[in-house]
Design an enzyme around this catalytic site. Structure first.
Site, PDB file in Angstrom:
ATOM      1  N   ARG A  21       0.832  -1.206   0.000  1.00 27.83           N
ATOM      2  CA  ARG A  21       0.000   0.000   0.000  1.00 27.83           C
ATOM      3  C   ARG A  21       0.866   1.256   0.000  1.00 27.83           C
ATOM      4  NH1 ARG A  21      -3.237  -2.976   3.665  1.00 27.83           N
ATOM      5  NH2 ARG A  21      -2.283  -1.919   5.465  1.00 27.83           N
ATOM      6  N   CYS A  42      -6.716 -17.709  16.867  1.00 27.90           N
ATOM      7  CA  CYS A  42      -7.312 -17.606  18.201  1.00 27.90           C
ATOM      8  C   CYS A  42      -8.766 -18.068  18.220  1.00 27.90           C
ATOM      9  CB  CYS A  42      -7.228 -16.164  18.706  1.00 27.90           C
ATOM     10  SG  CYS A  42      -5.541 -15.558  18.882  1.00 27.90           S
TER      11      CYS A  42
END
Length: 446
Positions: A21, A42
């Protein structure tokens, strides 16, 4: 410039995406040994506990999207095996057995960590599965879904072990947990840990503390988990005794290592080689309370580290202050959270720690949903600084702990913290927030 990244999960893909970016013309190459990138590790225990959920829901972004939308040369099935800083080259092998070599101008090592597997007889048996990767989760969930798991043993009682205990219990699996240490959650204040232990045992899980695993026997119809004075039958054994940083390649290449053999980095995530950075579970960090090097694998810090590396590769000179060790996990109906140092860690870091433990209410008196909440708070006798907080309760821990983390990053004293203007409304807490009550009591002892 060619920016080469080893590892395609949190730190690696955060760095690759941000670098592209910031500099669309930069050549960004990512080497990932598996076929999975950018997924929520997670979330795996919670997904496994819900039969209706697809594990692919945990994939944040598919590999092809990085290639098509950002122009990142993401090479899955490419395992990096050797680093040569002298020639600025990385060599490895594809999953098809083909050798490769890539040169770099700047390199990020984001190789993550691996589940610790005790080097014992039978640990390579079918049915012994850690939970570290999405492929591990697929195999575990498939076994359960196909009704091949009636009994499971979890080796260890840490975050992942407890989350998997809940997940397996939700799926109707009989769970036993085993560890050599005679204390449940030894890093936690005893009163808080005892309450969590009661919750786990009340849900039917059997906890065997102080039992050391000796070997695993494959009986043909299942597993025998053999400890020094205990034998358990199981269809599934999940080693959940922690992870170790994947730093061997970096170490062999001459890069400096640090706490727990993690790769040593400065606050800009640069290693001992000016052209090489490291971030994520393989790298160390600075602890914002002690100021000392630490190794605490954290998802947010991995992503933040990836961003910082991308900024620095683009010449921005960014530093990341470090970590407070903030963590929260769910144990059936209970929330458990921590940030900063416990008493033992504070003493080791050179402080003169003092602590208080209080039992209060999560909401205003008489309000629906009100429940007991326990807070353990640590301060420094010499300076008055707040050093750490632990919380356990059915309600109100997960987001409250962030207030403590902000105070630790700001190096507040307990007295300063006790004067914070925290929001109040009966559905969310008492007039005197549990953290303020604990701080007031700590100030008295300081």
């Amino acid at each position: 410039m060619r920016f080469l990244v080893i590892g395609g999960d949190a730190a690696g893909m955060s760095a690759a995406s941000r670098a592209k970016r910031l500099s669309p013309d930069m050549e960004v190459i990512v080497l990932e040994k598996t076929e999975d990138v950018s997924y929520s590790a997670c979330g795996m225990p919670y997904n496994i506990g819900d039969e209706s959920r697809d594990l692919e829901d945990l994939v944040v972004r598919k590999a092809q999207a990085f290639r098509d939308k950002q122009g990142i040369n993401l090479l899955t099935g490419h395992e990096a095996l050797e680093l040569d800083p002298g020639s600025k080259a990385v060599r490895g092998r594809t999953s098809q057995g083909e050798d490769f070599e890539y040169y770099y101008d700047k390199l990020l090592i984001a190789t993550g960590g691996s589940a610790v597997i005790p080097p014992l007889e039978g640990m390579d048996s079918p049915g012994v599965l850690p939970l570290k990767s999405l492929e591990h989760a697929r195999r575990i969930k498939s076994l359960i879904t196909n009704s091949k798991v009636k009994k499971a043993v979890i080796l260890g009682m840490g975050y992942i072990g407890l989350e998997m205990c809940e997940a397996l219990t939700e799926r109707g699996v009989e769970v036993s947990m085993v560890k050599p240490n005679p204390m449940f959650l030894p890093w936690m204040d005893r009163e808080l840990a005892d309450r969590l232990q009661q919750e786990v045992e009340s849900r039917g899980a059997k906890l065997y503390l102080g039992h050391e695993l000796q070997k695993v026997e494959n009986t043909g119809s299942g597993l025998k988990i053999v400890c020094n004075d205990l034998t358990l039958d199981a269809d599934l054994l999940i080693p959940a005794i922690g992870i170790t940083p994947n730093s061997e390649m970096a170490s062999k290449a001459g890069l400096k290592t640090s706490v727990g053999n993690s790769i040593a980095v400065d606050k800009g995530l640069k290693t001992s080689d000016d052209n090489i950075y490291s971030a994520g579970d393989c790298a160390d960090a600075y602890h914002v309370v002690s100021g000392q090097k630490t190794w605490i694998p954290l998802a947010l810090y991995a992503n933040r580290g990836g961003w910082a590396v991308a900024d620095n590769v683009n010449g921005k000179g960014v530093e990341v202050p470090g970590v407070a060790g903030s963590a929260v996990f769910k144990v059936f109906d209970f929330e458990a959270a921590r940030t900063g140092l416990n008493m033992r860690e504070a003493e080791k870091a050179g402080f003169e720690p003092v602590s208080v433990t209080i039992k209060t209410r999560s909401r205003a008196h008489g309000h629906p949903g009100n429940s007991t909440l326990r807070v353990h708070m640590v301060g420094d006798k010499k300076t008055g600084r707040l050093l750490g907080i632990q919380m356990v309760g059915r309600d109100g821990c997960a987001h409250r702990i962030n207030t403590g983390a902000a105070a630790l990053h700001s190096r507040m004293t307990a007295a300063e913290f006790s004067q914070m203007d925290l929001a109040y409304a009966p559905p969310f807490g008492p007039v005197w927030d549990p953290l303020l009550t604990a701080a007031n009591q700590l100030v008295k002892k300081l």
